[in-house]
Design a protein around this motif. Structure first.
Motif, PDB file in Angstrom:
ATOM      1  N   THR A   1      47.769  43.170  31.949  1.00  0.00           N
ATOM      2  CA  THR A   1      48.123  44.302  32.802  1.00  0.00           C
ATOM      3  C   THR A   1      47.843  43.963  34.264  1.00  0.00           C
ATOM      4  O   THR A   1      46.808  43.374  34.584  1.00  0.00           O
ATOM      5  CB  THR A   1      47.313  45.542  32.398  1.00  0.00           C
ATOM      6  N   THR A   2      48.776  44.332  35.128  1.00  0.00           N
ATOM      7  CA  THR A   2      48.584  44.090  36.560  1.00  0.00           C
ATOM      8  C   THR A   2      47.416  44.919  37.064  1.00  0.00           C
ATOM      9  O   THR A   2      47.407  46.148  36.901  1.00  0.00           O
ATOM     10  CB  THR A   2      49.847  44.451  37.346  1.00  0.00           C
TER      11      THR A   2
ATOM     12  N   MET B   1      41.686  35.660  38.912  1.00  0.00           N
ATOM     13  CA  MET B   1      42.227  36.777  39.695  1.00  0.00           C
ATOM     14  C   MET B   1      41.768  36.693  41.144  1.00  0.00           C
ATOM     15  O   MET B   1      42.560  36.883  42.074  1.00  0.00           O
ATOM     16  CB  MET B   1      41.781  38.110  39.091  1.00  0.00           C
TER      17      MET B   1
ATOM     18  N   SER C   1      43.618  33.978  42.921  1.00  0.00           N
ATOM     19  CA  SER C   1      45.025  34.313  43.195  1.00  0.00           C
ATOM     20  C   SER C   1      45.147  35.270  44.373  1.00  0.00           C
ATOM     21  O   SER C   1      46.113  35.200  45.143  1.00  0.00           O
ATOM     22  CB  SER C   1      45.683  34.912  41.946  1.00  0.00           C
TER      23      SER C   1
ATOM     24  N   HIS D   1      52.774  41.173  43.949  1.00  0.00           N
ATOM     25  CA  HIS D   1      51.921  42.237  43.412  1.00  0.00           C
ATOM     26  C   HIS D   1      52.549  43.589  43.764  1.00  0.00           C
ATOM     27  O   HIS D   1      52.852  43.840  44.931  1.00  0.00           O
ATOM     28  CB  HIS D   1      50.513  42.143  44.008  1.00  0.00           C
TER      29      HIS D   1
ATOM     30  N   LYS E   1      50.258  49.300  42.968  1.00  0.00           N
ATOM     31  CA  LYS E   1      49.004  48.870  42.347  1.00  0.00           C
ATOM     32  C   LYS E   1      47.973  48.486  43.405  1.00  0.00           C
ATOM     33  O   LYS E   1      46.989  47.808  43.110  1.00  0.00           O
ATOM     34  CB  LYS E   1      49.248  47.673  41.419  1.00  0.00           C
TER      35      LYS E   1
END
Length: 275
Positions: free
Chosen positions: A2-3, A147, A150, A27, A31
């Motif tokens: 899940t983003t 994460m 990134s 992205h 979000k």
């Protein structure tokens, strides 16, 4: 996977740059939350990037999987204490780009088991050309590790440290480093002007030479000493110039400069930890 929902606490230059980098790298804007005391900054972000905005840090933090503290060091403690209960309940990844705030201080304010990544980006991150060092504490999983990388990679290159103490050296090198190169370029331009070049000509040649040298170093992958030797012909002009720099202890000057910056970084970290 899940983003994740990312909350940017602080929408100043660095926070806004990270948001832009995230969106440019795919992205979803829905979000991302941005929190700041400046409604003007938030309106600009909402208009240009369509992210969620709020002047309430709690509103952003309570929906986030990742919380980025993109704030000035002196603001960290009060904002961290404001969000501590939410972070202890939701257990998000916390990324701090506040210079000099130690991992131990962050855990003291947010909770002993907080998942924390410290990041030290530099100002070229504002144009997507930054250099960032990261340090993760023991509670950060491999997934969260990736994460964090990134997120910071959206504004430049990333390196990881296994020893948090090295953050002070990183601060002295890449954190303060742009100023050293600006000073060298400024001095070269002024010297060229003294020997007759027009201001704009001296500036353009100085900046393009610096850019070209950096790109050659990055793209060739060769040691810097080898690149220097390749443009230093025996008995030529470059050799003569380099010998003047060496005779005037340029290496010692930079070693002393980095040492001074590193010591100051350590001093400031101690002060912030006691705040």
């Amino acid at each position: 996977m899940t983003t994740p929902i990312i909350a940017m606490i602080g929408a100043g230059n660095m926070g806004s740059s990270l948001i832009s980098g995230l969106i440019n790298n795919g992205h979803p804007s829905d979000k991302i939350w941005a929190s700041d005391t400046s409604e003007e900054k938030l309106q600009s972000l909402q208009h240009s990037l369509q992210v969620h905005t709020t002047v309430n840090n709690t509103e952003a933090a309570q929906v986030a999987d990742i919380i980025v503290f993109a704030i000035k060091p002196q603001l960290f403690a009060p904002i961290a204490l404001e969000l501590a209960s939410i972070i202890q309940t939701r257990d998000p990844l916390v990324i701090s780009i506040a210079a000099g705030i130690r991992e131990s201080s962050i855990r003291h304010w947010l909770g002993p088991h907080t998942k924390i990544v410290r990041a030290m980006p530099n100002t070229p991150a504002l144009i997507g050309c930054g250099a960032t060092a990261l340090y993760a504490n023991a509670y950060v999983t491999n997934e969260l590790y990736n994460m964090a990388e990134s997120i910071l990679r959206t504004v430049g290159v990333v390196v990881w440290l296994t020893d948090e103490k090295l953050m002070d050296t990183v601060t002295a090198l890449s954190g303060s480093g742009p100023a050293y190169f600006f000073l060298v370029m400024e001095a070269l331009q002024q010297a060229a002007e003294q020997y007759g070049l027009p201001i704009e000509t001296a500036r353009l040649l100085t900046l393009q030479t610096a850019l070209g040298a950096a790109r050659m170093a990055i793209e060739s992958g060769k040691p810097l000493a080898e690149l220097r030797h390749n443009v230093t012909s025996p008995g030529g002009t470059t050799e003569k110039a380099v010998s003047v720099l060496e005779e005037n202890n340029i290496r010692t000057l930079f070693t002393n400069a980095l040492q001074a910056a590193k010591l100051r970084s350590e001093e400031l970290a101690e002060l912030m930890g006691k705040a």
